[in-house]
Design a protein around this motif. Structure first.
Motif, PDB file in Angstrom:
ATOM      1  N   ILE A   1       0.655  -1.214   0.115  1.00  0.00           N
ATOM      2  CA  ILE A   1       0.162   0.015  -0.047  1.00  0.00           C
ATOM      3  C   ILE A   1       1.039   1.167   0.087  1.00  0.00           C
ATOM      4  O   ILE A   1       1.522   1.567   1.018  1.00  0.00           O
ATOM      5  CB  ILE A   1      -0.974   0.127   1.278  1.00  0.00           C
ATOM      6  CG1 ILE A   1      -1.666  -1.154   1.291  1.00  0.00           C
ATOM      7  CG2 ILE A   1      -1.928   1.188   1.258  1.00  0.00           C
ATOM      8  CD1 ILE A   1      -2.600  -1.645   0.300  1.00  0.00           C
TER       9      ILE A   1
ATOM     10  N   CYS B   1      -2.228   3.791  -3.397  1.00  0.00           N
ATOM     11  CA  CYS B   1      -2.415   2.766  -4.360  1.00  0.00           C
ATOM     12  C   CYS B   1      -2.068   1.356  -3.742  1.00  0.00           C
ATOM     13  O   CYS B   1      -1.396   1.192  -2.832  1.00  0.00           O
ATOM     14  CB  CYS B   1      -1.491   2.999  -5.480  1.00  0.00           C
ATOM     15  SG  CYS B   1      -1.624   4.526  -6.528  1.00  0.00           S
ATOM     16  N   VAL B   2      -2.591   0.344  -4.373  1.00  0.00           N
ATOM     17  CA  VAL B   2      -2.183  -1.016  -4.233  1.00  0.00           C
ATOM     18  C   VAL B   2      -0.823  -1.150  -5.323  1.00  0.00           C
ATOM     19  O   VAL B   2      -1.113  -0.976  -6.417  1.00  0.00           O
ATOM     20  CB  VAL B   2      -3.252  -2.025  -4.338  1.00  0.00           C
ATOM     21  CG1 VAL B   2      -2.612  -3.417  -4.494  1.00  0.00           C
ATOM     22  CG2 VAL B   2      -4.194  -1.949  -3.272  1.00  0.00           C
TER      23      VAL B   2
ATOM     24  N   LEU C   1      -6.335   3.114  -4.844  1.00  0.00           N
ATOM     25  CA  LEU C   1      -7.534   2.601  -4.182  1.00  0.00           C
ATOM     26  C   LEU C   1      -9.014   3.558  -4.159  1.00  0.00           C
ATOM     27  O   LEU C   1      -8.481   4.843  -4.400  1.00  0.00           O
ATOM     28  CB  LEU C   1      -7.161   2.719  -2.422  1.00  0.00           C
ATOM     29  CG  LEU C   1      -6.519   1.456  -2.023  1.00  0.00           C
ATOM     30  CD1 LEU C   1      -5.872   1.863  -0.580  1.00  0.00           C
ATOM     31  CD2 LEU C   1      -7.006   0.118  -2.157  1.00  0.00           C
ATOM     32  N   HIS C   2     -10.075   3.017  -4.128  1.00  0.00           N
ATOM     33  CA  HIS C   2     -11.200   3.872  -4.149  1.00  0.00           C
ATOM     34  C   HIS C   2     -11.428   4.597  -3.186  1.00  0.00           C
ATOM     35  O   HIS C   2     -11.159   4.405  -1.948  1.00  0.00           O
ATOM     36  CB  HIS C   2     -12.470   2.810  -4.475  1.00  0.00           C
ATOM     37  CG  HIS C   2     -13.548   3.557  -4.702  1.00  0.00           C
ATOM     38  ND1 HIS C   2     -14.369   4.605  -4.313  1.00  0.00           N
ATOM     39  CD2 HIS C   2     -14.382   3.399  -6.042  1.00  0.00           C
ATOM     40  CE1 HIS C   2     -15.427   5.059  -4.870  1.00  0.00           C
ATOM     41  NE2 HIS C   2     -15.305   4.501  -5.884  1.00  0.00           N
TER      42      HIS C   2
ATOM     43  N   ILE D   1     -12.877   3.321   0.240  1.00  0.00           N
ATOM     44  CA  ILE D   1     -12.122   2.460   0.652  1.00  0.00           C
ATOM     45  C   ILE D   1     -11.360   3.395   1.652  1.00  0.00           C
ATOM     46  O   ILE D   1     -11.082   2.700   2.904  1.00  0.00           O
ATOM     47  CB  ILE D   1     -11.400   1.431  -0.048  1.00  0.00           C
ATOM     48  CG1 ILE D   1     -12.393   0.610  -0.967  1.00  0.00           C
ATOM     49  CG2 ILE D   1     -10.558   0.851   0.753  1.00  0.00           C
ATOM     50  CD1 ILE D   1     -13.250  -0.111  -0.245  1.00  0.00           C
TER      51      ILE D   1
END
Length: 167
Positions: free
Chosen positions: A11, A19-20, A41-42, A45
């Motif tokens: 992460i 981001c992932v 990432l949304h 989330i």
């Protein structure tokens, strides 16, 4: 497999976008060079506290898996346990189509991106697919901010507030 194998260090903040990092570390075993990628990432989330949850579950240790209870002991298929747990969950929320499985999320995400007008090259970048045309070989593709916008257009009709209660 990509989700199940995520560790705290996957992460990351890329130019202000959380981001992932889908990579080849710790057994993720991506299939192709184009599978190595960053997926924003949304915002929902993030807003429901996912980053705090990750810190708690990993004790901020970058080498700890984020979803250890979903990891199967199977070297061949580390996502086997996640798949087995997902099926009863889907039936429990009255999705009775038995063809829906854990991997269906990936297909659904592609459809959601298309429905929101995301260009095909951005969809390929988010899913880790390579383009097979000449143009795909030029440049680095969509920017991280463009990908973030595409991701944030998806799934805005789903209420995830109940996930705040997860320990």
């Amino acid at each position: 497999k990509e989700i199940v194998m995520l560790h705290r260090r996957d992460i990351i903040d890329q130019d202000g976008v959380i981001c992932v990092s889908v990579n080849n570390d710790h057994g993720m075993g991506v299939k192709t060079p184009s599978s190595v990628r960053l997926v924003p990432l949304h915002e929902t989330i993030i807003n429901i506290g996912f980053l705090d949850w990750v810190k708690r579950t990993t004790n901020s240790n970058p080498n700890k898996p984020i979803f250890p209870t979903l990891m199967s002991k199977s070297v061949k298929d580390p996502s086997k346990r996640a798949t087995r747990r997902m099926s009863p969950y889907l039936r429990g929320i009255e999705l009775s189509d038995t063809s829906l499985v854990f991997h269906s999320c990936r297909h659904n995400f592609a459809d959601e991106l298309r429905d929101n007008g995301t260009p095909e090259y951005s969809i390929k970048k988010l899913l880790g697919h390579s383009g097979n045309d000449v143009t795909s070989g030029y440049g680095t593709g969509a920017s991280i901010n463009t990908l973030k916008e595409a991701v944030n257009k998806c799934y805005n009709d789903i209420n995830l507030e109940h996930l705040k209660l997860m320990k």
